[in-house]
Design a protein around this motif. Sequence first.
Motif, PDB file in Angstrom:
ATOM      1  N   UNK A 144       0.805  -1.221   0.000  1.00 13.16           N
ATOM      2  CA  UNK A 144       0.000   0.000   0.000  1.00 13.16           C
ATOM      3  C   UNK A 144       0.838   1.271   0.000  1.00 13.16           C
ATOM      4  N   UNK A 145       2.049   1.231   0.562  1.00 13.11           N
ATOM      5  CA  UNK A 145       2.842   2.457   0.670  1.00 13.11           C
ATOM      6  C   UNK A 145       4.292   2.250   0.263  1.00 13.11           C
ATOM      7  N   UNK A 146       4.574   1.187  -0.458  1.00 14.93           N
ATOM      8  CA  UNK A 146       5.950   0.881  -0.812  1.00 14.93           C
ATOM      9  C   UNK A 146       6.625   1.934  -1.664  1.00 14.93           C
ATOM     10  N   UNK A 147       5.871   2.589  -2.550  1.00 15.27           N
ATOM     11  CA  UNK A 147       6.475   3.579  -3.433  1.00 15.27           C
ATOM     12  C   UNK A 147       6.140   5.007  -3.082  1.00 15.27           C
ATOM     13  N   UNK A 148       5.644   5.240  -1.867  1.00 16.92           N
ATOM     14  CA  UNK A 148       5.177   6.588  -1.509  1.00 16.92           C
ATOM     15  C   UNK A 148       6.309   7.600  -1.518  1.00 16.92           C
ATOM     16  N   UNK A 149       7.445   7.256  -0.922  1.00  7.69           N
ATOM     17  CA  UNK A 149       8.580   8.173  -0.915  1.00  7.69           C
ATOM     18  C   UNK A 149       9.082   8.417  -2.328  1.00  7.69           C
ATOM     19  N   UNK A 173       5.101  -0.721  -9.156  1.00  5.26           N
ATOM     20  CA  UNK A 173       5.477  -0.834  -7.743  1.00  5.26           C
ATOM     21  C   UNK A 173       4.583  -1.827  -7.013  1.00  5.26           C
ATOM     22  N   UNK A 174       3.269  -1.754  -7.254  1.00  5.30           N
ATOM     23  CA  UNK A 174       2.330  -2.669  -6.608  1.00  5.30           C
ATOM     24  C   UNK A 174       2.588  -4.102  -7.061  1.00  5.30           C
ATOM     25  N   UNK A 175       2.883  -4.289  -8.348  1.00  7.77           N
ATOM     26  CA  UNK A 175       3.177  -5.630  -8.852  1.00  7.77           C
ATOM     27  C   UNK A 175       4.417  -6.202  -8.171  1.00  7.77           C
ATOM     28  N   UNK A 176       5.457  -5.380  -8.062  1.00 10.11           N
ATOM     29  CA  UNK A 176       6.679  -5.833  -7.402  1.00 10.11           C
ATOM     30  C   UNK A 176       6.420  -6.165  -5.930  1.00 10.11           C
ATOM     31  N   UNK A 209      10.901  -0.814  -3.470  1.00  8.58           N
ATOM     32  CA  UNK A 209       9.678  -0.311  -4.094  1.00  8.58           C
ATOM     33  C   UNK A 209       9.744   1.177  -4.401  1.00  8.58           C
ATOM     34  N   UNK A 210      10.399   1.939  -3.544  1.00 10.66           N
ATOM     35  CA  UNK A 210      10.554   3.369  -3.807  1.00 10.66           C
ATOM     36  C   UNK A 210      11.427   3.617  -5.038  1.00 10.66           C
ATOM     37  N   UNK A 211      12.470   2.816  -5.188  1.00 11.71           N
ATOM     38  CA  UNK A 211      13.313   2.942  -6.373  1.00 11.71           C
ATOM     39  C   UNK A 211      12.541   2.539  -7.635  1.00 11.71           C
ATOM     40  N   UNK A 212      11.708   1.494  -7.519  1.00  6.02           N
ATOM     41  CA  UNK A 212      10.891   1.074  -8.662  1.00  6.02           C
ATOM     42  C   UNK A 212       9.933   2.202  -9.058  1.00  6.02           C
ATOM     43  N   UNK A 213       9.296   2.808  -8.063  1.00  5.95           N
ATOM     44  CA  UNK A 213       8.360   3.898  -8.325  1.00  5.95           C
ATOM     45  C   UNK A 213       9.063   5.079  -8.993  1.00  5.95           C
ATOM     46  N   UNK A 214      10.165   5.503  -8.419  1.00  7.29           N
ATOM     47  CA  UNK A 214      10.882   6.658  -8.953  1.00  7.29           C
ATOM     48  C   UNK A 214      11.437   6.364 -10.344  1.00  7.29           C
ATOM     49  N   UNK A 215      12.101   5.210 -10.492  1.00  7.62           N
ATOM     50  CA  UNK A 215      12.730   4.889 -11.771  1.00  7.62           C
ATOM     51  C   UNK A 215      11.729   4.700 -12.890  1.00  7.62           C
ATOM     52  N   UNK A 216      10.636   3.971 -12.608  1.00 14.95           N
ATOM     53  CA  UNK A 216       9.623   3.748 -13.641  1.00 14.95           C
ATOM     54  C   UNK A 216       8.942   5.048 -14.028  1.00 14.95           C
ATOM     55  N   UNK A 217       8.547   5.840 -13.008  1.00 15.49           N
ATOM     56  CA  UNK A 217       7.901   7.113 -13.306  1.00 15.49           C
ATOM     57  C   UNK A 217       8.790   8.048 -14.100  1.00 15.49           C
ATOM     58  N   UNK A 218      10.081   8.069 -13.769  1.00 11.95           N
ATOM     59  CA  UNK A 218      11.009   8.954 -14.473  1.00 11.95           C
ATOM     60  C   UNK A 218      11.203   8.510 -15.925  1.00 11.95           C
ATOM     61  N   UNK A 219      11.379   7.214 -16.137  1.00 12.15           N
ATOM     62  CA  UNK A 219      11.577   6.701 -17.495  1.00 12.15           C
ATOM     63  C   UNK A 219      10.337   6.924 -18.357  1.00 12.15           C
ATOM     64  N   UNK A 220       9.157   6.652 -17.814  1.00  8.80           N
ATOM     65  CA  UNK A 220       7.928   6.890 -18.567  1.00  8.80           C
ATOM     66  C   UNK A 220       7.755   8.377 -18.823  1.00  8.80           C
ATOM     67  N   UNK A 221       8.144   9.199 -17.854  1.00  5.95           N
ATOM     68  CA  UNK A 221       8.070  10.645 -18.040  1.00  5.95           C
ATOM     69  C   UNK A 221       8.959  11.151 -19.154  1.00  5.95           C
ATOM     70  N   UNK A 222      10.071  10.468 -19.402  1.00  7.70           N
ATOM     71  CA  UNK A 222      10.940  10.834 -20.511  1.00  7.70           C
ATOM     72  C   UNK A 222      10.282  10.510 -21.848  1.00  7.70           C
TER      73      UNK A 222
END
Length: 245
Positions: A144-149, A173-176, A209-222
């Motif tokens: 529920x909060x793994x990627x919040x940070x 993040x939720x899948x991981x 999970x925080x790294x997954x959230x940040x990395x995935x969001x950043x790559x998709x944002x590119x």
Amino acid sequence: INCLCSLPTWTYFYFLGTALYVFYQLNPDPEAAKMLTGERKAEDILPYFVSTHMYQGVSGLVIAGVLAAAMSTLSSSINAISAVTVTDIYRRHLAKGRSEDHYFSTAKVLSIASSVIMILGAYWLSKSQTNTLQDTATILNSISAGGLLGLFMLGFLTMRGDGRAVFIGIVFTVMFSAFMSLHALGYLYASWSAVIKANFDTYYTTIIGNFVMFGTGYLIGMLIPARRDLTNLTIWTQDAEMRAL
């Protein structure tokens, strides 16, 4: 403030557990030994100590305090579930323009339903094959909060992405986190769990999970240009007034 308060609080919790361990090493007890060796769940040690080694009046105060804390936590959660569901979902999208009595009745039904779900969830957690309920809570919290940070860092520290990139990042993040939680709860194939156990500890799920959230969001944002006004939303896009503050 939460971090500053959590450090002394959890230090005390761990000290209490260590103190009880030392106490029963010096004062052996067959039932306590079962809890210390894993035959029974370790969190049983505190209520067992309260019921067997404290005066009746004091033990009653401790039990009353535990129940009061539990009731305050659960009541606020039940209220939040019904209020958010009715206000943000039901009233806004599913049943517009109804009377206040209708929404109030719906909130009561949702409160009862959430209470039943909590009871069933508590029963399931009590039967889960994990070290302690705190261990299980840590595992489930990673979902529920793994990627919040990572989500906050993506929004504050970068100018990439918008709600679409964030949504994809949350999905990954939720899948991981769910995959790792299934492993921790013993629901994966034995061969898969053996590989994970040899190379990874589930307590790191939230951090990764925080790294997954940040990395995935950043790559998709590119890949997807942002469709939002970033003024004063990141540390790089503050206007003169905000920088002066």
